[in-house]
Design an enzyme around this catalytic site. Sequence first.
Site, PDB file in Angstrom:
ATOM      1  CB  ALA A 211      21.659   9.089   6.005  1.00 41.78           C
TER       2      ALA A 211
ATOM      3  CG  ASN B 175      29.596   6.102   3.581  1.00 37.03           C
ATOM      4  OD1 ASN B 175      30.815   6.067   3.470  1.00 37.03           O
ATOM      5  ND2 ASN B 175      28.821   5.170   3.091  1.00 37.03           N
TER       6      ASN B 175
ATOM      7  CG  HIS C  83      22.837  10.023  11.208  1.00 35.47           C
ATOM      8  ND1 HIS C  83      23.903   9.188  11.451  1.00 35.47           N
ATOM      9  CD2 HIS C  83      22.115   9.448  10.212  1.00 35.47           C
ATOM     10  CE1 HIS C  83      23.828   8.144  10.634  1.00 35.47           C
ATOM     11  NE2 HIS C  83      22.751   8.270   9.886  1.00 35.47           N
TER      12      HIS C  83
END
Length: 265
Positions: free
Chosen positions: A117, A186, A216
């Site tokens: 991602a 992750n 993120h």
Amino acid sequence: MSTVRRVGIVGWGAIGRVVGTALADGQVGGAELVCVVDNRPLGEASPVRQVAFEEALELCDLIVEAAGQGVVRAWGERVLASGTDLLVASTGALTDDELAKRLLAAGPGRVYFTGGAVGGLDLLQAARSMGPLDEVALTTTKLPATLEQPWMDEELLHRMRTATGPVEVMSGTAREVPVRFPRSTNVAASVALAVGDLDAVRVRVVADPSAHRTRHVVEASGPHGSYRFEVAHRPDPGNPATSQVVPHAVLRSLAALAGRTGQIL
């Protein structure tokens, strides 16, 4: 004539279903889905045979892990020792230094990791090749419900559940945080893989009731430059702990391993 990769998928959840369906539909040239491994009986939900892990190693030359960090720990070395390649989605397992060393040393199968991602990891790897980065920080922001964990005390859970704005849930290194959030961070381990140091990556996990897109933010700097990457993904409706884009990142990695031309490497 190029060889078709015989692919097995471990895990028929939010990631595995999308990847497996695309493979079964012939969307990845040079790759064929031949089996699925899952601890639940899938019946007609699986487009190919459902087999035990041991049989998958005999049928496949590439295994895609889409079932969580535990599978990487339990099976990673055995996959590689069998001569089968392994594509890891749950990079958080690599926060275990000893496991990481064993996987990287194992063979004759080869281990690969998907970026999942977050973007910019290729550039961070290139920058790191010129010398260590001075500062690397990751801030991950998600809906509170997707971050709740069994180890949390009542005070923290109450703050998260009643929050009207961002609440910092944990801060630490990329070695510490993914262990506490095995299904949600992750990305932290992926950034650490790119920069080559789990302890160099500072991670903040933030719960925000308005975070209808998972965010993120990666910030890094070193003697040769500074870098900032920000992404905001829609969560997967079936599993909000992961982003909708993750299986498509896995498919992109598969396409590269299957030899598709025109890929950005």
